[in-house]
Design an enzyme around this catalytic site. Structure first.
Site, short mmCIF file in Angstrom:
data_model
loop_
_atom_site.label_atom_id
_atom_site.label_comp_id
_atom_site.label_asym_id
_atom_site.label_seq_id
_atom_site.Cartn_x
_atom_site.Cartn_y
_atom_site.Cartn_z
N GLN A 82 -7.74 -5.83 5.91
CA GLN A 82 -8.45 -4.54 6.00
C GLN A 82 -9.33 -4.39 4.75
OE1 GLN A 82 -6.74 -0.75 4.65
NE2 GLN A 82 -6.67 -0.10 6.80
N ASP A 85 -10.04 0.75 2.95
CA ASP A 85 -9.11 1.68 3.63
C ASP A 85 -9.41 1.81 5.11
OD1 ASP A 85 -8.00 2.05 1.13
OD2 ASP A 85 -9.12 3.90 0.73
N PRO A 97 -11.00 -5.33 -0.53
CA PRO A 97 -9.89 -5.47 0.41
C PRO A 97 -8.83 -4.39 0.13
CG PRO A 97 -10.25 -7.51 -0.84
CD PRO A 97 -11.11 -6.45 -1.46
N SER A 98 -8.32 -3.75 1.19
CA SER A 98 -7.33 -2.69 0.97
C SER A 98 -6.00 -3.00 1.63
CB SER A 98 -7.87 -1.35 1.47
OG SER A 98 -8.46 -1.47 2.74
N CYS A 99 -5.90 -4.11 2.36
CA CYS A 99 -4.60 -4.55 2.88
C CYS A 99 -4.66 -6.06 3.05
CB CYS A 99 -4.28 -3.88 4.22
SG CYS A 99 -2.63 -4.32 4.83
#
Ligand SMILES: C[S@@+](CC[C@H](N)C(=O)[O-])C[C@H]1O[C@@H](n2cnc3c(N)ncnc32)[C@H](O)[C@@H]1O
Length: 352
Positions: A82, A85, A97-99
């Site tokens: 991800q 967000d 990148p958030s995940c």
């Protein structure tokens, strides 16, 4: 129907031997590794990363490139899942990148540092894809595992994957910095997103003698996993066990003052030179040590040409700044320092 020549079982075994060779996958975690193959927790749309590189290069869609997808699953590298967000949904990649499904070496190094005993209760912060929560569930039993994820869509997807794989830990949507009081006390707390301040709730919810394993990083840069033993008087202490590069807890993301908040017009400032090249102070470990010793320092790089740049230093209180120019290897590098503090001198002192 997916058509691929990739041998999933051979890939799973290859990754296991690589992790065992590196000392990351320890004997007590091998049954969990085998019970929870990584591919069950890797989404169909991914941005494969490479070890030591913090920015993946391109998107891979499983149905379009099954070989590349499987190759990423069985490579010892993080996989971004991800961006921004979830606000970025385009064909390329977003800003940050958030995940991710973390690098397997990192996953098992942290689980080994956690050292849970049979039947102990564990709290995980940052469910992400659900792989780590599944590994904990395989090791401790789903009833002993709580995992908290701030991003609702990510949490829903992870819960589905966990259930499909036969694991039913308590999956909570919420701010992991608050822990999850209804499940406390925990014997072990593990965060798979990094902190600049260890949230007090984690200490309160861990029993005396319990262990917290979390990535921690100062404002300046660099990061490392710390293993803390909780004393029961509100304190915890321990050692760093290895370097890391995780996403920050959402509410602890660096919110830093902009350059125009600082004093110092062109022509002002104290001029000098230093023999210490800015090239020497930018490594992950150097940044970590500088950040520990000068906790309110942060920096920005201003590119001025091919291979040339200015390194700007600031304090979070916006009282002072400094700039050092890098052109090519030289006997001395020009510095200008503005405001009451001499931030380059503080950095150089920390580096030395
Ligand atoms: C590196 S990923 C976690 C990897 C995960 N353990 C796995 O096995 O796939 C980091 C996760 O932490 C989550 N996160 C960030 N801030 C959080 C917070 N305050 N509370 C809970 N989760 C948070 C992110 O949304 C992201 O999913």
């Amino acid at each position: 129907m997916e058509t691929t020549t990739h041998d999933a079982e051979a890939g799973h075994r290859w990754l296991a031997s690589a992790l065992i060779d590196k000392g990351a996958l320890t004997p007590e975690w091998v049954p969990a590794y085998d019970a929870v193959p990584r591919h069950l927790f890797v989404p169909d749309v991914i941005w494969p990363g490479r070890a030591g590189m913090n920015r993946p290069r391109r998107r891979v869609i499983r149905s379009e490139e099954p070989e590349a997808w499987w190759e990423a699953v069985h490579r010892d590298a993080p996989i971004a899942t991800q961006w921004d967000d979830g606000t970025y949904t385009g064909p390329g990649k977003g800003r940050t990148p958030s995940c991710s499904n973390s690098m397997p070496t990192m996953v098992f190094t942290m689980l080994a540092a956690l050292e849970p005993l049979d039947g102990e209760r564990a709290l995980e912060i940052g469910t992400g894809t659900g792989w780590n929560a599944a590994l904990l569930s395989a090791r401790l039993g789903s009833g002993n595992v709580v995992t908290v994820e701030v991003d609702e869509e990510t949490a829903v997807d992870a819960r589905q994957r966990l259930h499909a794989a036969g694991h039913t830990p308590t999956t909570v949507v919420g701010d992991g910095a608050e822990g999850y009081p209804p499940g406390a006390p925990y014997d072990r707390v593990i965060a798979t997103c990094s902190a600049g301040r260890v949230p007090p709730a984690w200490l309160r919810q861990t029993r005396p003698g319990g262990v917290i394993v979390t990535p921690w990083g100062p404002t300046y840069g660099g990061e490392a996993v710390v293993r803390l033993a909780v004393a029961g008087d509100g304190s915890a202490s321990g050692r760093f066990v290895g370097s890391s590069a995780f996403m920050r807890l959402r509410d602890q993301r660096r919110n830093l003052p902009p350059p125009d908040a600082f004093p110092g017009a062109p022509g002002e400032g104290e001029r000098g030179t230093t023999a210490l090249s800015p090239e020497e102070v930018g490594g992950w470990l150097h940044m970590f040590v500088i950040g520990v010793r000068v906790p309110d320092l942060f920096c920005r790089i201003e590119r001025t040409g091919a291979g040339t740049y200015r390194l700007w230093l600031y304090d979070t209180g916006a009282t002072s700044r400094a700039v050092i120019g890098y052109d090519e290897p030289a006997a001395g590098y020009p510095i200008v320092q503005y405001g009451p503090r001499r931030l380059w001198d503080e950095l150089e002192g920390a580096w030395r």
